[in-house]
Design an enzyme around this catalytic site. Sequence first.
Site, short mmCIF file in Angstrom:
data_model
loop_
_atom_site.label_atom_id
_atom_site.label_comp_id
_atom_site.label_asym_id
_atom_site.label_seq_id
_atom_site.Cartn_x
_atom_site.Cartn_y
_atom_site.Cartn_z
N GLU A 95 0.82 -1.22 0.00
CA GLU A 95 0.00 0.00 0.00
C GLU A 95 0.85 1.27 0.00
OE1 GLU A 95 -0.48 -2.68 1.76
OE2 GLU A 95 -2.59 -3.05 2.24
N TRP B 53 2.23 -6.19 25.96
CA TRP B 53 2.51 -6.73 24.63
C TRP B 53 3.92 -7.30 24.56
CZ3 TRP B 53 0.43 -2.55 20.67
CH2 TRP B 53 -0.98 -2.51 20.77
P1 AMP Z 1 3.63 -6.55 1.96
O1 AMP Z 1 2.60 -5.59 1.57
O2 AMP Z 1 3.32 -7.96 1.58
O3 AMP Z 1 4.98 -6.12 1.49
O4 AMP Z 1 3.69 -6.60 3.56
C1 AMP Z 1 3.89 -5.44 4.31
C2 AMP Z 1 4.17 -5.80 5.73
O5 AMP Z 1 5.38 -6.53 5.85
C3 AMP Z 1 4.37 -4.59 6.62
O6 AMP Z 1 3.17 -4.00 7.01
C4 AMP Z 1 5.14 -5.21 7.78
O7 AMP Z 1 4.29 -5.89 8.67
C5 AMP Z 1 6.01 -6.23 7.10
N1 AMP Z 1 7.35 -5.68 6.88
C6 AMP Z 1 7.85 -5.13 5.77
N2 AMP Z 1 9.14 -4.78 5.94
C7 AMP Z 1 9.46 -5.09 7.21
C8 AMP Z 1 10.64 -4.95 8.01
N3 AMP Z 1 11.76 -4.44 7.53
N4 AMP Z 1 10.57 -5.38 9.28
C9 AMP Z 1 9.45 -5.92 9.81
N5 AMP Z 1 8.32 -6.07 9.09
C10 AMP Z 1 8.32 -5.67 7.82
#
Ligand code: AMP
Length: 552
Positions: free
Chosen positions: A331, A450
């Site tokens: 997004e 948490w």
């Molecule tokens: P997507 O849209 O499939 O790329 O997923 C996005 C989600 O991936 C984010 O909202 C995070 O929860 C997780 N995410 C992306 N980059 C990171 C990161 N460097 N560290 C932790 N979580 C991440």
Amino acid sequence: MLGGMQDWGLTLDKIIAHARTNYGDREIVTRSVEGPIHRQTYAALYDRAQQVSHALWQSGIAQGDRVATLAWNSWRHMEVWYGASCMGAVTHTINPRLFPEQIAWIANHAEDKILFLDLTFVPLIEKIAGELKTIRTFVILTDAAHMPQTSLPNAVAYEDFIAGRPTNAIQWGAFDENTAAGLCYTSGTTGDPKGVLYSHRSNVLHALAANQPDCFGVHAHDVVMPVVPMFHANAWAIAFVAPMAGAKLVNPGAKLDGESVYELLESEKVTMTAAVPTVWLMLLQFLQANDKKLTTLKRVAIGGSAVPEKVLRTFEVDYGVDVIHAWGMTEMSPIGTLGALLPKHQHAPIDERMRLKLKQGRAVFTVEMKIVDDQGKELPRDGKTFGRLVVKGPAVAKSYFKNAGARRADGTVLEEDGFFDTGDVATIDPDGYMQITDRAKDVIKSGGEWISSIDIENIAISAPGVACAAVIGVAHPKWDERPLLIIEPKPGEQPTREQCLAHLEGKIAKWWMPDDVVFVEKIPLGATGKINKLALRETFKDYVLPSAQAAE
Ligand code: AMP
């Protein structure tokens, strides 16, 4: 009073026109799905993308129509991506790692008219072809010599589809910069997948932002290899950034294992690359097992899930490669923050630098972010307080395709103050370094407090004999939920429960200590290479912790 400057729409055709004019002979190198290494220039990309546009137009594709791809990173995929978007159609990159039913659902929801697919995916699409209600033509990304026997209706080899077409498209650019350019569905871990509809303007602005010096910082002299697929949130903008900067681009095709990635890194002299942590775990295992060195790589962007400390330190300390920890989401086009250090931290002791680099980083220009409580009130930037992470910017979605999941009458999904709720829980420290503590739905709620599953996982993964680690909350009669540590051992190794817990001792708060450890053959990964917590929660939904028995 308005300014006196020109109207120069921020549209994607400008990116490849710039690459053709100024870096026309820079190469795009691909490990083709057919096998051999393929080379072409940005000048050829430009011409062939125009041919794609022409062929699409002649096949009845109009502006606004969705043109789907199911493909690895390759020169042909880039030609379709620019060819479709630059004529005003919408490039819909489908993630082939989704379940076949999800792919069919997404293609129908998007009302895709035509599908460009790699040879690899022909059997998959043949199985679901009967369910695809709107796709009229299947273009297989190969030439006549490699064309398979297929039951797909109206199947044509890509090279035949574009052969002999003029290199001046009938329709090319010259439309409103807010025109839709690309469509990408989120993995859909909750409910149906939702489509994020990027505009030309949002993609151009996002590529400019992503290539700031403290972000990807790609130069014309760089050789960039996006291992992250184009179907995973636009290859994190690299398919726009590389031609914009004039960098040589290396596409790994279908082979993403450690050895294949290593081969390309070395043979093409790659200086910058990007992918999710699981790819780098495979590469590092290969390097260590075969005593190999990285001789040209300078920077690696890692994101999609948190960078494990072991990966960070191994790259930085053992191989001298600068890790750019990136956070974002589909997004957000997708980049939100990047982990470049502030000048005052550049020369801090190594442990302090590693501690800061493990955080997800600071906001890139064009992204506003803050953490808020459940009422939407902003929480302090003290590095300790957890809150819902919300964001705003010109490359952040305000709604989903066809207004899916709308929260407001105008179809948007935004909070009252116009911010987008990322679904992540995070802290922000006084220097602006943000740290994700969890997805809101993965956070473990123990006794009203948490616990961050990510923090525990990052430490557990460096325990001896551990290949992959996941932590989920399991029901507990006294504490509501308690953490369960799930371990996938390295092949041939048998770490014990005691060893795993001892490894965490002193590195996390006592009350964060998992109540139990279980060993599994394989930790399930989702469609974008991240740990599939939903599947794990399902598997262990009836798991009874020893501490739960004792409490009852
Ligand atoms: P997507 O849209 O499939 O790329 O997923 C996005 C989600 O991936 C984010 O909202 C995070 O929860 C997780 N995410 C992306 N980059 C990171 C990161 N460097 N560290 C932790 N979580 C991440």
